[in-house]
Motif scaffolding. Structure first.
Motif, PDB file in Angstrom:
ATOM      1  N   PRO A  18      26.336 -21.631 -13.801  1.00 36.57           N
ATOM      2  CA  PRO A  18      25.802 -21.800 -12.447  1.00 36.57           C
ATOM      3  C   PRO A  18      26.565 -21.079 -11.341  1.00 36.57           C
ATOM      4  N   VAL A  19      27.871 -20.842 -11.548  1.00 36.03           N
ATOM      5  CA  VAL A  19      28.684 -20.197 -10.506  1.00 36.03           C
ATOM      6  C   VAL A  19      29.279 -18.916 -11.085  1.00 36.03           C
ATOM      7  N   PRO A  20      28.767 -17.758 -10.708  1.00 40.66           N
ATOM      8  CA  PRO A  20      29.252 -16.503 -11.287  1.00 40.66           C
ATOM      9  C   PRO A  20      30.767 -16.351 -11.165  1.00 40.66           C
ATOM     10  N   GLY A  21      31.409 -16.050 -12.307  1.00 41.29           N
ATOM     11  CA  GLY A  21      32.837 -15.761 -12.313  1.00 41.29           C
ATOM     12  C   GLY A  21      33.763 -16.956 -12.301  1.00 41.29           C
ATOM     13  N   GLU A  22      33.224 -18.180 -12.265  1.00 39.65           N
ATOM     14  CA  GLU A  22      34.094 -19.359 -12.156  1.00 39.65           C
ATOM     15  C   GLU A  22      34.070 -20.169 -13.453  1.00 39.65           C
ATOM     16  N   THR A  23      35.192 -20.134 -14.177  1.00 40.57           N
ATOM     17  CA  THR A  23      35.371 -20.936 -15.382  1.00 40.57           C
ATOM     18  C   THR A  23      36.502 -21.923 -15.122  1.00 40.57           C
ATOM     19  N   THR A  24      36.252 -23.213 -15.363  1.00 37.18           N
ATOM     20  CA  THR A  24      37.213 -24.254 -14.994  1.00 37.18           C
ATOM     21  C   THR A  24      37.647 -25.066 -16.196  1.00 37.18           C
ATOM     22  N   THR A  25      38.766 -25.776 -16.036  1.00 37.52           N
ATOM     23  CA  THR A  25      39.266 -26.639 -17.101  1.00 37.52           C
ATOM     24  C   THR A  25      38.320 -27.802 -17.375  1.00 37.52           C
ATOM     25  N   GLY A  26      37.436 -28.102 -16.446  1.00 36.03           N
ATOM     26  CA  GLY A  26      36.468 -29.180 -16.646  1.00 36.03           C
ATOM     27  C   GLY A  26      35.307 -28.799 -17.530  1.00 36.03           C
ATOM     28  N   GLY A  27      35.216 -27.524 -17.908  1.00 39.46           N
ATOM     29  CA  GLY A  27      34.166 -27.102 -18.829  1.00 39.46           C
ATOM     30  C   GLY A  27      33.095 -26.237 -18.212  1.00 39.46           C
ATOM     31  N   GLN A  28      33.147 -25.973 -16.900  1.00 37.16           N
ATOM     32  CA  GLN A  28      32.184 -25.069 -16.291  1.00 37.16           C
ATOM     33  C   GLN A  28      32.522 -23.636 -16.664  1.00 37.16           C
ATOM     34  N   ILE A  29      31.517 -22.896 -17.150  1.00 41.80           N
ATOM     35  CA  ILE A  29      31.715 -21.519 -17.603  1.00 41.80           C
ATOM     36  C   ILE A  29      31.045 -20.570 -16.621  1.00 41.80           C
ATOM     37  N   GLY A  30      31.715 -19.451 -16.336  1.00 41.29           N
ATOM     38  CA  GLY A  30      31.174 -18.513 -15.355  1.00 41.29           C
ATOM     39  C   GLY A  30      31.077 -17.085 -15.845  1.00 41.29           C
ATOM     40  N   THR A  31      30.972 -16.885 -17.150  1.00 42.00           N
ATOM     41  CA  THR A  31      30.961 -15.532 -17.712  1.00 42.00           C
ATOM     42  C   THR A  31      29.604 -14.858 -17.561  1.00 42.00           C
ATOM     43  N   ASP A  32      29.608 -13.532 -17.612  1.00 36.12           N
ATOM     44  CA  ASP A  32      28.412 -12.741 -17.348  1.00 36.12           C
ATOM     45  C   ASP A  32      27.261 -12.920 -18.342  1.00 36.12           C
ATOM     46  N   PRO A  33      27.524 -13.032 -19.661  1.00 33.14           N
ATOM     47  CA  PRO A  33      26.395 -13.046 -20.597  1.00 33.14           C
ATOM     48  C   PRO A  33      25.361 -14.132 -20.340  1.00 33.14           C
ATOM     49  N   ASN A  34      25.778 -15.248 -19.725  1.00 33.91           N
ATOM     50  CA  ASN A  34      24.849 -16.352 -19.502  1.00 33.91           C
ATOM     51  C   ASN A  34      24.595 -16.617 -18.025  1.00 33.91           C
ATOM     52  N   MET A  35      24.679 -15.555 -17.206  1.00 29.78           N
ATOM     53  CA  MET A  35      24.304 -15.658 -15.797  1.00 29.78           C
ATOM     54  C   MET A  35      22.779 -15.726 -15.672  1.00 29.78           C
ATOM     55  N   ILE A  36      22.303 -16.348 -14.625  1.00 30.60           N
ATOM     56  CA  ILE A  36      20.865 -16.473 -14.390  1.00 30.60           C
ATOM     57  C   ILE A  36      20.261 -15.124 -14.031  1.00 30.60           C
ATOM     58  N   ALA A  37      19.094 -14.831 -14.598  1.00 29.29           N
ATOM     59  CA  ALA A  37      18.311 -13.650 -14.230  1.00 29.29           C
ATOM     60  C   ALA A  37      16.850 -13.958 -14.535  1.00 29.29           C
ATOM     61  N   PRO A  38      15.914 -13.384 -13.783  1.00 32.15           N
ATOM     62  CA  PRO A  38      14.498 -13.628 -14.041  1.00 32.15           C
ATOM     63  C   PRO A  38      14.114 -13.309 -15.484  1.00 32.15           C
ATOM     64  N   GLU A  39      13.374 -14.202 -16.122  1.00 32.36           N
ATOM     65  CA  GLU A  39      12.864 -14.073 -17.487  1.00 32.36           C
ATOM     66  C   GLU A  39      13.952 -14.110 -18.563  1.00 32.36           C
ATOM     67  N   LYS A  40      15.141 -14.474 -18.178  1.00 32.61           N
ATOM     68  CA  LYS A  40      16.234 -14.583 -19.142  1.00 32.61           C
ATOM     69  C   LYS A  40      16.211 -15.961 -19.795  1.00 32.61           C
ATOM     70  N   ARG A  41      16.565 -16.004 -21.075  1.00 34.33           N
ATOM     71  CA  ARG A  41      16.667 -17.279 -21.793  1.00 34.33           C
ATOM     72  C   ARG A  41      18.099 -17.787 -21.677  1.00 34.33           C
ATOM     73  N   MET A  42      18.242 -19.047 -21.319  1.00 36.22           N
ATOM     74  CA  MET A  42      19.567 -19.640 -21.178  1.00 36.22           C
ATOM     75  C   MET A  42      20.202 -19.903 -22.546  1.00 36.22           C
ATOM     76  N   LEU A  43      21.522 -19.784 -22.604  1.00 32.43           N
ATOM     77  CA  LEU A  43      22.243 -20.025 -23.841  1.00 32.43           C
ATOM     78  C   LEU A  43      22.036 -21.461 -24.293  1.00 32.43           C
TER      79      LEU A  43
END
Length: 560
Positions: free
Chosen positions: A414-439
């Motif tokens: 949900p937040v580009p580039g922000e990966t936290t110790t709480g488990g939020q991931i911010g890596t590029d492969p699973n960023m939101i884009a139109p017609e993209k399938r979520m991991l």
């Protein structure tokens, strides 16, 4: 119109639980989260349908009987082992709408606004279930499509008996979400009260939607009045899915992932599911460790399994996403035995590793879905997992359509580039884009021996799915457990971040727990991990054995 027939034995099971842990059959079997849906699938097999036909009928029946996760408002995956030994998969994962963007859930401060990636109609991905089931039928189905949807139409229109399990869920979800539109009256009868156990629950609006799908196939959902109502509802309630999104949606047949373990072939889903990659990577690590020589549930076992999970989930976070948007994912490398050997060499068998969100795996580099399993007399096998994400998805939907929408957009980073110790991931492969399938973490699996199904397994559980299925496959292949015991055995979960072992309370010994803490692990108890539905095949006896997780109150195996 005749009522849907329910046998006395089925009534007994609905009220008093499963009669036995395992069910045996010679000709075919279905194991799902509701015994009525399992029986619907077996009835299709008896009428000459194949495993694909039975899976389609079961999936639609679960929409009616298991609305917590059974769905036409969500998406999922099929792994299909054909009788000739060939394997294929169908990806009907939801997609981001055309109007979606990488920062759509963020407020002015750059943080997630009002939990909008999980709550509200912005969280809804374009549903894929109907398209996926229809595509599988068009290519491999045997019986007419209308015949496969008919049982679910009758279940919705004529009703079925409310069980205690479904009733308890209905009371809880209604109490927890009194403000949400469709949930206010979803489980209520003509008297305005929640339908009680033993009474008949009817869903006339859903029956009407299912009839449209029965008559027009894929177009009955993605075009026509159903699609128009979806668009109108979204516009009225703040959603962004349109008829254009629905018309453009297509399921995809993909090549399966294949791994091996001690002479068995393991087949699972490729990305956008992360489950297959992670499971095969972990099985390779267990093969490298010669896990069968380590005592089950010992401190050494739990430590090694947790360290394997840690590494697989770090790789998942760094590399995986929709393959149509990430053509250069290193999937082959992650699945390789050489990669597992490198990973294993960096596991310290005496202490826990550290999960560093800034470095992913490099320091050691070198709650709702439902699953069902199907086999038929020809040896075709189906492992199907599909989902709404949270229990009852976004808890919203049109009263005119009668089904609940997913909240799968929450599976994007949900937040580009922000990966936290709480488990939020911010890596590029699973960023939101139109017609993209979520991991996804869904992990439908078929283990084969000499080209024949040996184990068909899967589970719900969010990110815990991968590890739940992994441990069950390990239990069967490495520890020679029969399927019901493999399903019920103690499970743990580690997902790299947060850096902790989740374990099932009362199933892990206090001595083992204390020893793991001394090794540097953080442990958190939980009641239950996973709801597995599995089938094994004994080639010498030509006998199928099915088992449903006891944590599924209405689940069960049916065979003939």
């Amino acid at each position: 119109m005749k009522n849907v027939a329910i046998s006395c034995s089925l009534l007994f099971l609905l009220f008093f639980g499963q009669a036995n842990a395992q069910t045996y059959a010679e000709n075919g079997m279905v194991v799902s989260d509701h015994v009525i849906a399992s029986q619907v699938g077996v009835d299709i097999l008896k009428k000459g349908g194949n495993a694909i036909d039975a899976a389609i009928a079961t999936a639609f029946a679960l929409e009616v009987t298991h609305p917590e996760a059974g769905n036409i408002g969500g998406g999922g995956f099929i792994v299909f082992l054909k009788a000739n030994g060939e394997v294929t998969t169908f990806d009907f994962r939801e997609k981001a709408p055309l109007a979606a963007s990488p920062t759509m859930f963020l407020g002015e401060n750059g943080k997630i606004k009002d939990n909008s990636n999980h709550k509200g109609l912005l969280a809804v991905g374009v549903p894929g279930t109907v398209a996926g089931l229809y595509q599988a039928h068009q290519k491999y189905g045997k019986l007419p499509w209308a015949d496969l949807v008919k049982p679910s139409v009758e279940l919705a229109e004529n009703g079925f008996m409310m069980s205690w399990g479904l009733y308890n869920a209905a009371v809880n979800v209604t109490d927890q979400d009194p403000s949400e539109d469709i949930m206010i009256n979803y489980f209520k009868g003509a008297n305005g009260e929640i339908v009680k156990p033993g009474e008949t629950w009817k869903q006339p609006a859903l029956a009407k939607t299912l009839k449209e799908i029965q008559k027009h196939g894929r177009d009955g959902f993605y075009k026509g009045w159903v699609a128009q109502e979806i668009e109108d509802y979204m516009k009225a309630k703040g959603g962004i899915i349109t008829k254009a999104d629905l018309e453009k949606y297509e399921a995809v047949e993909r090549k399966p992932l294949k791994g091996t373990f001690n002479g068995y072939d393991i087949y699972s889903m490729p990305p956008p599911s992360s489950g297959g990659v992670a499971l095969i990577e972990m099985m390779n690590l267990m093969e490298e460790a010669n896990i069968s020589e380590i005592e089950f549930n010992s401190t050494a076992y739990v430590h090694l399994v947790a360290e394997a999970m840690r590494r697989a989930f770090a790789d998942r976070a760094k590399h995986l996403g929709d393959p149509d948007f990430n053509p250069d994912m290193p999937v082959d490398r992650l699945l390789s035995k050489d990669f597992a050997k490198m990973r294993y060499e960096n596991i310290d068998l005496t202490k826990a590793s550290i999960s560093d969100p800034s470095k992913f795996g490099h320091p050691y580099d070198g709650s709702s879905t439902t699953h069902f399993s199907v086999v038929d007399k020809e040896g075709n096998a189906i492992s199907l997992t599909y989902t709404l994400e949270n229990s009852y998805g976004v808890k919203m939907g049109s009263d005119k359509l009668g089904f609940i929408f997913n909240n799968e957009m929450g599976d994007f980073n949900p937040v580009p580039g922000e990966t936290t110790t709480g488990g939020q991931i911010g890596t590029d492969p699973n960023m939101i884009a139109p017609e993209k399938r979520m991991l996804s973490s869904m992990t439908p699996v078929i283990v084969a021996k000499d080209g024949k199904p040996y184990l068909v397994i899967g589970s719900p559980g969010g990110r815990t799915i991968i590890n739940t299925v992994f441990q069950t496959v390990l239990n069967v292949l490495a520890y020679d457990m029969r399927v019901d015991r493999a399903i019920e055995a103690m499970k743990i979960h580690h997902q790299w971040l947060p850096d902790r072992i989740l374990y099932e309370r009362n199933l892990l010994s206090p001595d083992t727990r204390d020893a793991l803490i001394k090794m540097g692990h953080t442990l958190t108890p939980t009641t239950n991990i996973g709801v597995l539905m599995g089938i094994t095949f004994d080639a010498s006896k030509k006998l199928y054995t099915g088992a449903a997780d006891s944590s599924s109150e209405d689940g069960g195996a049916r065979g003939y």
